[in-house]
Every structure is written in structure tokens, then in C-alpha cells.
Design a protein around this motif. Structure first.
Motif, mmCIF file in Angstrom:
data_model
loop_
_atom_site.group_PDB
_atom_site.id
_atom_site.type_symbol
_atom_site.label_atom_id
_atom_site.label_comp_id
_atom_site.label_asym_id
_atom_site.label_seq_id
_atom_site.Cartn_x
_atom_site.Cartn_y
_atom_site.Cartn_z
ATOM 1 N N ASP A 1 22.409 -19.095 29.206
ATOM 2 C CA ASP A 1 23.098 -18.600 28.015
ATOM 3 C C ASP A 1 22.223 -17.597 27.270
ATOM 4 O O ASP A 1 22.729 -16.597 26.733
ATOM 5 C CB ASP A 1 23.453 -19.759 27.092
ATOM 6 N N GLU A 2 20.925 -17.829 27.242
ATOM 7 C CA GLU A 2 20.017 -16.936 26.527
ATOM 8 C C GLU A 2 20.013 -15.543 27.152
ATOM 9 O O GLU A 2 20.131 -14.529 26.449
ATOM 10 C CB GLU A 2 18.602 -17.512 26.549
ATOM 11 N N ILE A 3 19.890 -15.471 28.476
ATOM 12 C CA ILE A 3 19.859 -14.166 29.145
ATOM 13 C C ILE A 3 21.239 -13.510 29.115
ATOM 14 O O ILE A 3 21.358 -12.287 28.954
ATOM 15 C CB ILE A 3 19.357 -14.311 30.593
ATOM 16 N N ALA A 4 22.282 -14.307 29.253
ATOM 17 C CA ALA A 4 23.633 -13.750 29.191
ATOM 18 C C ALA A 4 23.898 -13.124 27.822
ATOM 19 O O ALA A 4 24.447 -12.022 27.726
ATOM 20 C CB ALA A 4 24.660 -14.834 29.488
ATOM 21 N N GLU A 5 23.508 -13.809 26.761
ATOM 22 C CA GLU A 5 23.702 -13.273 25.411
ATOM 23 C C GLU A 5 22.858 -12.018 25.200
ATOM 24 O O GLU A 5 23.333 -11.032 24.609
ATOM 25 C CB GLU A 5 23.347 -14.335 24.370
ATOM 26 N N LYS A 6 21.620 -12.032 25.678
ATOM 27 C CA LYS A 6 20.750 -10.862 25.562
ATOM 28 C C LYS A 6 21.364 -9.667 26.287
ATOM 29 O O LYS A 6 21.393 -8.545 25.762
ATOM 30 C CB LYS A 6 19.376 -11.175 26.149
ATOM 31 N N THR A 7 21.883 -9.904 27.481
ATOM 32 C CA THR A 7 22.511 -8.829 28.259
ATOM 33 C C THR A 7 23.746 -8.295 27.548
ATOM 34 O O THR A 7 23.955 -7.079 27.481
ATOM 35 C CB THR A 7 22.890 -9.350 29.653
ATOM 36 N N ALA A 8 24.578 -9.193 27.028
ATOM 37 C CA ALA A 8 25.783 -8.768 26.321
ATOM 38 C C ALA A 8 25.439 -7.909 25.110
ATOM 39 O O ALA A 8 26.073 -6.867 24.867
ATOM 40 C CB ALA A 8 26.595 -9.991 25.895
ATOM 41 N N ARG A 9 24.420 -8.311 24.343
ATOM 42 C CA ARG A 9 24.018 -7.517 23.173
ATOM 43 C C ARG A 9 23.481 -6.165 23.591
ATOM 44 O O ARG A 9 23.769 -5.141 22.949
ATOM 45 C CB ARG A 9 22.964 -8.278 22.361
ATOM 46 N N GLU A 10 22.675 -6.133 24.651
ATOM 47 C CA GLU A 10 22.109 -4.860 25.119
ATOM 48 C C GLU A 10 23.206 -3.898 25.554
ATOM 49 O O GLU A 10 23.130 -2.697 25.267
ATOM 50 C CB GLU A 10 21.135 -5.122 26.261
ATOM 51 N N LEU A 11 24.228 -4.420 26.216
ATOM 52 C CA LEU A 11 25.315 -3.557 26.655
ATOM 53 C C LEU A 11 26.164 -3.092 25.485
ATOM 54 O O LEU A 11 26.644 -1.955 25.467
ATOM 55 C CB LEU A 11 26.167 -4.282 27.690
ATOM 56 N N GLU A 12 26.337 -3.950 24.477
ATOM 57 C CA GLU A 12 27.074 -3.541 23.287
ATOM 58 C C GLU A 12 26.372 -2.401 22.557
ATOM 59 O O GLU A 12 27.017 -1.546 21.938
ATOM 60 C CB GLU A 12 27.235 -4.732 22.342
ATOM 61 N N GLU A 13 25.049 -2.406 22.628
ATOM 62 C CA GLU A 13 24.254 -1.401 21.918
ATOM 63 C C GLU A 13 23.922 -0.193 22.778
ATOM 64 O O GLU A 13 23.276 0.751 22.312
ATOM 65 C CB GLU A 13 22.958 -2.050 21.418
ATOM 66 N N TYR A 14 24.353 -0.207 24.048
ATOM 67 C CA TYR A 14 24.053 0.906 24.951
ATOM 68 C C TYR A 14 24.807 2.141 24.474
ATOM 69 O O TYR A 14 26.020 2.098 24.274
ATOM 70 C CB TYR A 14 24.461 0.543 26.380
ATOM 71 N N PRO A 15 24.119 3.256 24.279
ATOM 72 C CA PRO A 15 24.751 4.394 23.585
ATOM 73 C C PRO A 15 25.741 5.191 24.442
ATOM 74 O O PRO A 15 25.427 5.626 25.547
ATOM 75 C CB PRO A 15 23.546 5.276 23.219
ATOM 76 N N GLY A 16 26.965 5.326 23.905
ATOM 77 C CA GLY A 16 27.893 6.336 24.389
ATOM 78 C C GLY A 16 28.589 6.103 25.710
ATOM 79 O O GLY A 16 29.309 6.991 26.179
#
Length: 253
Positions: A216-231
Motif C-alpha cells: 500500500d505504501e509503494i502503491a500510494e507513492k506511485t499514485a501520487r507521483e503520477l498525479e504530480e507528473y507534469p503535462g
């Protein structure tokens, strides 16, 4: 629709929004994510979200042009009585969401095959087994209360499941997929990747091998990183429109 300019109310406004949405229809058909003339996309065009564009009744996605899109008022009880009334299920589902979920600026509903297969499983949640599936970790909701075609009562029930702005994907149990977002680019990109993620998961199940589920920790980290990926979402739609424009496609007319 008192907060819209006269030209918008007359159906001649929102050229950019219309063209973006028309491009999404064309590309959805090209990818085979549509189903005959049964699915619908809508886009809010006023501040409150109650005025929205939607595809006309039973027109194939591959033929929809910007000028074909209907401009509806979610608060108008007489919508289905007009000469260019939308599909009743489109009105029931999309009208309810735009009426009750102002954060859902764009709404896309399909019966795309992999997501619909997922919707037919006893457990329709999507586990994080790769980067794409992790995108939707704790960001999708499963509707287990399917009650038939999405007329107004069913639409209201579905809208209630989208009250949490973090949940931008609904796996409509026994039905299909519904995705919301801030605009056409954001929503279409999310629809595309959820369908790809559902395919990855279901093909993994077909191997019969144990799944390597992310924590869950890595999945959440990945989801946040993709949400913040620019453009990325904007670039995806921009490239789709560039391809259609190079082919002299009529979508934007």
C-alpha cells in the motif's frame, strides 16, 4: 443557463471545449473502447457545473463533430421533451452527476471490454500489481448496487458514490466504467489508463500464477507521483488532435 453568454446558449460557444471533446469521441472509437451508440461523454462549461456538453442521441462516436454536441442544463426538468433531447440514460446518469458533483467537470462512461469484465467479477477492485494499476490505488470506487439502465433514479444513486473528490473512477458493477476529471484531457487520459490497467490485471489472472502485489505504501507513492507528473494528460490529448488534424479529420467542425 443564466450564467452563460447568449452565443453559448445558442450553441455556438465553447469551440475549444467542443473540439477537445469531439477528439476524445473519435479516438475512443478508434481504440474500440466504445459500444455501438450506447456510451456518453459530457463536459461542464459553467462555474457551477450544471451546464454541460454531451453527445447527441445515438450518434456513433466516430462521426461526432464539435458542432454536433448538445448543450444541456442539468437543472432543466424539461430536457427530455425537447426536439434534440439526449438519450434518456445519458440524461439520467450525466445530468445527475453534473447536478450533484460539481467537482466532476468531465464525465466519461464506456462499456470498454476489460473494465466491463472487471465490473463483472465478484471482487471488482483493481489491485496494484504494476505502475498503471497503482495509479488507481485508493482512487476508484466499486458500485455493487446495479439497478438497471441509468435512468434518473439510478443516475442519482451513482452520483452519490462520487462524493469523495479523490475517487475519480467508478467501476460500475455489472455495467461498465465511469471516469470523472477536471477536463477532457484529464478524464480521457484516466479512462485510457484504467482500461489498460484492467487489461493488465485480467491478463495476469489468466496466467494462473500468484500476483506480485505492491505494498500500500509503494502503491500510494506511485499514485501520487503520477498525479504530480507534469503535462502528460494534456500532451496525450494534444497529440491525438495533432494526428486527427494531420488526417484532415472533421472532428473540430
Amino acid at each position: 443557463m443564466e450564467d452563460l453568454a447568449p452565443e453559448a446558449q445558442a450553441g455556438t460557444g465553447f469551440a475549444q471545449e467542443r473540439a477537445d471533446l469531439a477528439a476524445a469521441f473519435r479516438w475512443t472509437a478508434r481504440l474500440g473502447l466504445h459500444e455501438a451508440v450506447a456510451n456518453h461523454f459530457s463536459l461542464a462549461v459553467n462555474e457551477t457545473g450544471t451546464a454541460f456538453l454531451i453527445n447527441p442521441n445515438q450518434m456513433h462516436f466516430s462521426r461526432i463533430r464539435a458542432s454536433d454536441l448538445l448543450l444541456l442544463d442539468a437543472d432543466d426538468p424539461g430536457t427530455l421533451k425537447g426536439p434534440e433531447a439526449p438519450d434518456p440514460t445519458a440524461w439520467g446518469l450525466h445530468g445527475a452527476i453534473h447536478r450533484h458533483c460539481p467537482h466532476a467537470r468531465c464525465v466519461m462512461h464506456t462499456h470498454s471490454i476489460w473494465s466491463t469484465v472487471l465490473a463483472g467479477l465478484a471482487d471488482s477492485t483493481l489491485p496494484p500489481i504494476d505502475q498503471n494499476t497503482a495509479t488507481f490505488h485508493d482512487r476508484h470506487v466499486v458500485d455493487t448496487g446495479f439497478g438497471g439502465l441509468a435512468f434518473e433514479e439510478e443516475g442519482r444513486r451513482c452520483a452519490e458514490l462520487l462524493s469523495d473528490p479523490k475517487k475519480k473512477v467508478m467501476v460500475m458493477g455489472n455495467h461498465g466504467l465511469l471516469v470523472i476529471g477536471s477536463g477532457v484531457a484529464d478524464t480521457f487520459n484516466r479512462l485510457y489508463y484504467f482500461e489498460r490497467a484492467a487489461e493488465t490485471y485480467l491478463r495476469a489472472l489468466q496466467t494462473g500464477q500468484p500476483l506480485r502485489r505492491l505494498s500500500d505504501e509503494i502503491a500510494e507513492k506511485t499514485a501520487r507521483e503520477l498525479e504530480e507528473y507534469p503535462g502528460q494528460a494534456e500532451a496525450h490529448l494534444r497529440e491525438i488532435r495533432a494526428i486527427l488534424d494531420a488526417e484532415a479529420d472533421s472532428y473540430a467542425t
